[in-house]
Design a protein around this motif. Structure first.
Motif, PDB file in Angstrom:
ATOM      1  N   VAL A  28      28.866  50.646  53.717  1.00  0.00           N
ATOM      2  CA  VAL A  28      29.102  49.805  52.543  1.00  0.00           C
ATOM      3  C   VAL A  28      27.948  49.952  51.555  1.00  0.00           C
ATOM      4  CG1 VAL A  28      29.390  47.453  51.741  1.00  0.00           C
ATOM      5  CG2 VAL A  28      30.520  48.183  53.805  1.00  0.00           C
ATOM      6  N   LEU A  32      28.140  51.207  47.648  1.00  0.00           N
ATOM      7  CA  LEU A  32      27.612  50.496  46.476  1.00  0.00           C
ATOM      8  C   LEU A  32      26.623  51.371  45.716  1.00  0.00           C
ATOM      9  CD1 LEU A  32      27.179  46.846  47.676  1.00  0.00           C
ATOM     10  CD2 LEU A  32      28.828  47.774  46.091  1.00  0.00           C
ATOM     11  N   VAL A  58      33.964  54.512  34.434  1.00  0.00           N
ATOM     12  CA  VAL A  58      33.875  53.226  35.125  1.00  0.00           C
ATOM     13  C   VAL A  58      35.250  52.777  35.613  1.00  0.00           C
ATOM     14  CG1 VAL A  58      33.264  50.816  34.884  1.00  0.00           C
ATOM     15  CG2 VAL A  58      31.821  52.552  33.869  1.00  0.00           C
ATOM     16  N   ALA A  62      34.477  53.996  39.343  1.00  0.00           N
ATOM     17  CA  ALA A  62      33.850  52.789  39.887  1.00  0.00           C
ATOM     18  C   ALA A  62      34.877  51.703  40.152  1.00  0.00           C
ATOM     19  CB  ALA A  62      32.781  52.296  38.921  1.00  0.00           C
ATOM     20  N   GLY A  63      35.888  51.573  39.266  1.00  0.00           N
ATOM     21  CA  GLY A  63      36.788  50.436  39.360  1.00  0.00           C
ATOM     22  C   GLY A  63      37.999  50.657  40.232  1.00  0.00           C
ATOM     23  N   VAL A  67      36.939  51.237  44.813  1.00  0.00           N
ATOM     24  CA  VAL A  67      37.508  50.031  45.426  1.00  0.00           C
ATOM     25  C   VAL A  67      38.394  50.420  46.598  1.00  0.00           C
ATOM     26  CG1 VAL A  67      39.044  48.083  45.036  1.00  0.00           C
ATOM     27  CG2 VAL A  67      37.346  48.665  43.336  1.00  0.00           C
ATOM     28  N   MET A  70      36.229  51.311  49.432  1.00  0.00           N
ATOM     29  CA  MET A  70      35.708  50.095  50.043  1.00  0.00           C
ATOM     30  C   MET A  70      36.771  49.460  50.941  1.00  0.00           C
ATOM     31  SD  MET A  70      34.057  46.946  48.052  1.00  0.00           S
ATOM     32  CE  MET A  70      32.373  46.822  48.536  1.00  0.00           C
ATOM     33  N   PHE A  71      37.994  49.463  50.423  1.00  0.00           N
ATOM     34  CA  PHE A  71      39.122  48.925  51.186  1.00  0.00           C
ATOM     35  C   PHE A  71      39.217  49.629  52.534  1.00  0.00           C
ATOM     36  CE2 PHE A  71      43.606  47.929  51.838  1.00  0.00           C
ATOM     37  CZ  PHE A  71      43.676  46.668  51.307  1.00  0.00           C
ATOM     38  N   MET A  74      36.206  48.965  54.892  1.00  0.00           N
ATOM     39  CA  MET A  74      36.222  47.624  55.471  1.00  0.00           C
ATOM     40  C   MET A  74      37.359  47.463  56.469  1.00  0.00           C
ATOM     41  SD  MET A  74      35.190  45.232  52.351  1.00  0.00           S
ATOM     42  CE  MET A  74      33.514  45.276  51.763  1.00  0.00           C
TER      43      MET A  74
ATOM     44  N   PHE B  83      23.964  41.672  51.188  1.00  0.00           N
ATOM     45  CA  PHE B  83      25.248  41.683  50.502  1.00  0.00           C
ATOM     46  C   PHE B  83      25.761  40.271  50.274  1.00  0.00           C
ATOM     47  CE2 PHE B  83      25.521  45.870  52.772  1.00  0.00           C
ATOM     48  CZ  PHE B  83      25.164  46.581  51.648  1.00  0.00           C
ATOM     49  N   LEU B  90      27.430  39.793  41.686  1.00  0.00           N
ATOM     50  CA  LEU B  90      28.333  40.843  41.235  1.00  0.00           C
ATOM     51  C   LEU B  90      29.618  40.251  40.678  1.00  0.00           C
ATOM     52  CD1 LEU B  90      28.095  43.610  43.944  1.00  0.00           C
ATOM     53  CD2 LEU B  90      27.223  43.617  41.634  1.00  0.00           C
ATOM     54  N   LEU B 135      35.303  46.018  37.679  1.00  0.00           N
ATOM     55  CA  LEU B 135      34.142  45.894  38.556  1.00  0.00           C
ATOM     56  C   LEU B 135      34.076  44.521  39.211  1.00  0.00           C
ATOM     57  CD1 LEU B 135      31.391  47.655  36.461  1.00  0.00           C
ATOM     58  CD2 LEU B 135      32.664  48.537  38.384  1.00  0.00           C
ATOM     59  N   VAL B 137      36.000  43.014  41.074  1.00  0.00           N
ATOM     60  CA  VAL B 137      36.553  42.889  42.420  1.00  0.00           C
ATOM     61  C   VAL B 137      35.481  43.074  43.488  1.00  0.00           C
ATOM     62  CG1 VAL B 137      37.209  45.298  42.573  1.00  0.00           C
ATOM     63  CG2 VAL B 137      38.473  43.618  43.846  1.00  0.00           C
ATOM     64  N   TYR B 138      34.404  43.808  43.168  1.00  0.00           N
ATOM     65  CA  TYR B 138      33.379  44.089  44.191  1.00  0.00           C
ATOM     66  C   TYR B 138      32.776  42.807  44.749  1.00  0.00           C
ATOM     67  CZ  TYR B 138      33.475  49.031  43.297  1.00  0.00           C
ATOM     68  OH  TYR B 138      33.888  50.315  43.194  1.00  0.00           O
ATOM     69  N   VAL B 141      35.279  41.193  47.255  1.00  0.00           N
ATOM     70  CA  VAL B 141      35.443  41.930  48.508  1.00  0.00           C
ATOM     71  C   VAL B 141      34.153  41.875  49.314  1.00  0.00           C
ATOM     72  CG1 VAL B 141      36.071  44.127  49.499  1.00  0.00           C
ATOM     73  CG2 VAL B 141      37.007  43.453  47.328  1.00  0.00           C
ATOM     74  N   LEU B 142      33.039  42.087  48.627  1.00  0.00           N
ATOM     75  CA  LEU B 142      31.752  42.121  49.314  1.00  0.00           C
ATOM     76  C   LEU B 142      31.424  40.761  49.913  1.00  0.00           C
ATOM     77  CD1 LEU B 142      29.972  44.508  49.601  1.00  0.00           C
ATOM     78  CD2 LEU B 142      28.530  43.621  47.790  1.00  0.00           C
ATOM     79  N   TRP B 145      33.456  40.332  52.979  1.00  0.00           N
ATOM     80  CA  TRP B 145      33.027  41.199  54.081  1.00  0.00           C
ATOM     81  C   TRP B 145      31.683  40.739  54.648  1.00  0.00           C
ATOM     82  CZ3 TRP B 145      28.854  44.662  54.405  1.00  0.00           C
ATOM     83  CH2 TRP B 145      28.907  45.526  55.510  1.00  0.00           C
ATOM     84  N   PHE B 153      37.119  37.552  55.231  1.00  0.00           N
ATOM     85  CA  PHE B 153      37.405  38.975  55.165  1.00  0.00           C
ATOM     86  C   PHE B 153      38.828  39.214  54.678  1.00  0.00           C
ATOM     87  CE2 PHE B 153      38.486  42.973  57.512  1.00  0.00           C
ATOM     88  CZ  PHE B 153      37.767  43.792  56.681  1.00  0.00           C
ATOM     89  N   LEU B 157      39.985  41.258  51.316  1.00  0.00           N
ATOM     90  CA  LEU B 157      40.933  42.374  51.295  1.00  0.00           C
ATOM     91  C   LEU B 157      42.095  42.082  50.363  1.00  0.00           C
ATOM     92  CD1 LEU B 157      41.203  43.592  54.976  1.00  0.00           C
ATOM     93  CD2 LEU B 157      40.071  44.655  53.060  1.00  0.00           C
ATOM     94  N   SER B 160      41.052  42.607  46.772  1.00  0.00           N
ATOM     95  CA  SER B 160      40.970  43.976  46.275  1.00  0.00           C
ATOM     96  C   SER B 160      42.363  44.552  46.076  1.00  0.00           C
ATOM     97  CB  SER B 160      40.150  44.839  47.229  1.00  0.00           C
ATOM     98  OG  SER B 160      40.774  44.922  48.470  1.00  0.00           O
ATOM     99  N   ALA B 161      43.263  44.336  47.032  1.00  0.00           N
ATOM    100  CA  ALA B 161      44.607  44.897  46.885  1.00  0.00           C
ATOM    101  C   ALA B 161      45.307  44.316  45.663  1.00  0.00           C
ATOM    102  CB  ALA B 161      45.420  44.617  48.143  1.00  0.00           C
ATOM    103  N   VAL B 164      43.682  45.553  42.243  1.00  0.00           N
ATOM    104  CA  VAL B 164      44.003  46.946  41.931  1.00  0.00           C
ATOM    105  C   VAL B 164      45.467  47.054  41.509  1.00  0.00           C
ATOM    106  CG1 VAL B 164      44.283  49.215  42.953  1.00  0.00           C
ATOM    107  CG2 VAL B 164      42.200  47.953  43.343  1.00  0.00           C
TER     108      VAL B 164
END
Lengths: 173, 439
Positions: A28, A32, A58, A62-63, A67, A70-71, A74, B83, B90, B135, B137-138, B141-142, B145, B153, B157, B160-161, B164
């Motif tokens: 992770v 980042l 971005v 990045a976006g 992601v 990351m999904f 995790m 984190f 963030l 950005l 979403v980080y 999610v972070l 997590w 968690f 998840l 993020s889903a 997006v």
């Protein structure tokens, strides 16, 4: 002057982030660091007046892509059992050698701050920006001079999507 | 009188003033939106709500802030420390920096030059908004997590889903706006709406509906608050957070709401524009103009302090209406199931938005080919086409549940209550309304 300071800042953060991707222990953290690195590259794009490229960098990398990374990281919830798969030694020597040779080639080709190429390019870019705006300038070129490569790239991506769907579907049926 | 944009040292001072004032105002609006949410929810549920601190509860946000500062800071023993602390930061930054590209009022004339009422009129405008919000979403999610908690968690998840997925619909609904304005900067979008004499909510009604839905999903507000969903996940990604770190997540959520409301007001309701030409202003080839005469020459605009104030009031009013809608919807609609959220995003909004982009592109292209002037009539033609699309879309997603369903229910009621002949066997009443069988 200010732009130069910013450039070295962004460049330093980009390189530091890229090193962090490789050196960080946790996946992770690597991810980042990669986002930081991509963001700094976007910053250097802004310094070069390539605003559209920066935004796309971005939004797409990045976006969206990171992601999804990351999904996946995790969801798999990697512990430390992957570490023995990462082999150092010969692999590290070869990769550092390759990177070193590439950096050397780039330095000899684009080294030094002087040169006639960038100035002419900058004037052309400024003219295009003034005429079409940040997005229009790239769109105009993309859909006139480079329309065939653009469309072929689109088809390539479509093929990739169909392929991914086909691979994912087969296990279900 | 010749108006010039402000430059030099006064421009720097004006810039720092703008940043300070707009940041403060946004934070204040965020604070009072939390109060508004509690008061409006109380109103909807026929309660009093918080009304003890200050006159009518007006000091409640300050009391909440003090409480959050003084609460104990918890750090779960199994959490990843770095984190866990990083995640709220963030989240809050993207929520607040988006406001930089939104024009909030007509240009303000000062003795040193004209000040644009926008922090940064970047050439990529709306793409900057998309980039920054992607950005956001980080942090969610972070946080989920790093908490090392199953509920958190799952919330992360889901966040993020969901974000997006709905970014796609959001982007596609913006494409029609971009096609109509031919530009990505928000100042020019406001200007084009002034020139069209119709705010884009009418010519692009379906895009507005999609943007509204996606904005709800992107801000994780009900009916799309999957990442939090108290009844399933405790409070989702911020379950383990307390005191100011929790508060930062809250500020981020409300900051996202304020930004999304301001964006909807700007993109589809003319931003700071008010009907009529008196307030129109746009930098065109170094001149501040309010329009074009019929022979193509420019009409110069006359900025004034009172115009700036009134247009800022209009912008604030439009934004607060959307904030009210956010709150209203939250306390009216139940939460979606998670698979319904995904199905709506990918199977309904994505294909329909793509089809709508095609239809609008065709309409705009044919209007331009015919050579119609950019103006009220142009807007009306687009409005008619969009209204048809919206009607079809609403009939399609209704699936006979509401519109047809009500009529069928009414018919059924009548058949039951009709006087029947004694000999005829009683027909059993239809178990469901006709339209609902297709469910």
């Amino acid at each position: 002057m200010f732009a130069t300071v910013l450039f070295y800042l962004f460049a330093g953060v980009a390189i530091g982030g890229a090193l962090g991707v490789v050196l960080a222990k946790s996946p992770v953290a690597s991810l980042l660091m990669m986002v930081v690195s991509l963001g700094s590259v976007a910053g250097t794009f802004v310094l070069m007046e390539a605003h559209f490229l920066a935004a796309v960098q971005v939004i797409v990398y990045a976006g969206a892509i990171m992601v999804l990374f990351m999904f996946v990281i995790m969801l798999l919830n990697l512990g430390h059992d992957y570490e023995q798969d990462v082999k150092m030694g010969a692999f590290a020597v070869v990769s550092f050698a390759v990177v070193g040779v590439m950096a050397g080639m780039l330095a000899t080709r684009f080294g030094g701050l002087e040169g006639d190429g960038p100035a002419a390019g900058a004037i052309a870019i400024d003219a295009a920006l003034a005429e079409h705006g940040a997005v229009g300038a790239i769109g105009q070129t993309l859909f006139t001079d480079y329309v065939v490569p653009f469309e072929i790239t689109g088809i390539l991506l479509l093929v990739a999507i169909v392929g991914a769907l086909a691979l994912a579907k087969r296990n279900v049926a | 009188m010749d108006y010039q944009p402000i430059s030099g040292i006064p421009a720097l001072i004006a810039m720092s003033l703008k940043v300070t004032v707009i940041f403060t105002v946004v934070m204040l609006v965020v604070a009072y939106t939390t109060l508004a949410e509690r008061r409006v929810s109380a109103w909807i549920q026929d309660r009093s709500g918080p009304n003890r601190v200050g006159p009518g509860g007006l000091l409640q946000p300050i009391a909440d802030g003090i409480k959050n500062f003084l609460k104990e800071e918890t750090l779960p023993a199994t959490a990843s420390r770095v984190f866990f602390v990083l995640a709220p930061m963030l989240t809050i930054v993207p929520a607040l920096v988006t406001f930089a590209v939104i024009p909030i009022a007509a240009p303000l004339p000062t003795p040193w030059g004209v000040v644009d009422m926008i922090i940064a009129d970047v050439p990529i405008g709306i793409l900057y908004v998309l980039a920054v919000s992607s950005l956001g979403v980080y942090g969610l999610v972070l946080g989920g997590w790093a908490s090392n908690n199953k509920y958190a968690f799952l919330g992360g998840l889901r966040a993020s889903a969901q974000m997006v997925s709905y970014e796609v619909a959001l982007g596609l609904s913006l494409v029609t706006v971009l096609m109509l304005t031919g530009s990505v900067t928000l100042t020019e979008m406001v200007w084009q709406q002034q020139q069209l004499d119709v705010w884009f909510a009418l010519p692009l009604s379906l895009a507005f509906i999609f943007f509204l839905i996606s904005a709800f999903a992107e801000t994780n507000r009900l009916p799309f608050d999957m990442p939090e969903s108290e009844s399933e996940l405790v409070t989702g990604y911020h379950t383990e957070y307390s005191s100011m770190k929790f508060s930062m997540y809250m500020i981020a959520e409300f900051g996202h709401m304020v930004t999304a409301s301001a964006l909807m007001a700007t993109l589809f309701f003319g931003g700071w524009d008010l009907p009529g030409m008196w307030d129109d202003a746009f930098w065109y080839q170094g001149q501040l103009i309010k329009g074009f005469a019929s022979d193509g020459s420019v009409l110069l605009a006359a900025p004034a302090v009172w115009k700036t104030l009134i247009t800022f009031g209009a912008f604030a009013l439009k934004t607060s209406i959307f904030l009210l809608i956010y709150i209203w919807v939250r306390w009216t609609l139940p939460r979606f199931r998670y698979d319904q959220v995904m199905a709506l995003g990918w199977k309904v909004m994505l294909p329909v938005a793509l089809a709508y982009v095609m239809v609008m592109a065709g309409t705009i292209l044919s209007l331009d080919e015919v050579g119609l002037q950019w103006g009220f009539f142009y807007g009306m033609v687009l409005t008619a086409v969009s209204a048809l699309c919206t009607l079809f879309f609403l009939l399609f997603i209704d699936r006979g549940h509401t519109i047809v369903g009500a009529a069928a229910l009414e018919r059924q009621k009548r058949t039951v209550h009709l006087p029947r002949r004694a000999s005829a066997p009683t027909p059993p009443p239809a178990p469901v309304a006709a339209g609902q069988e297709a469910r």
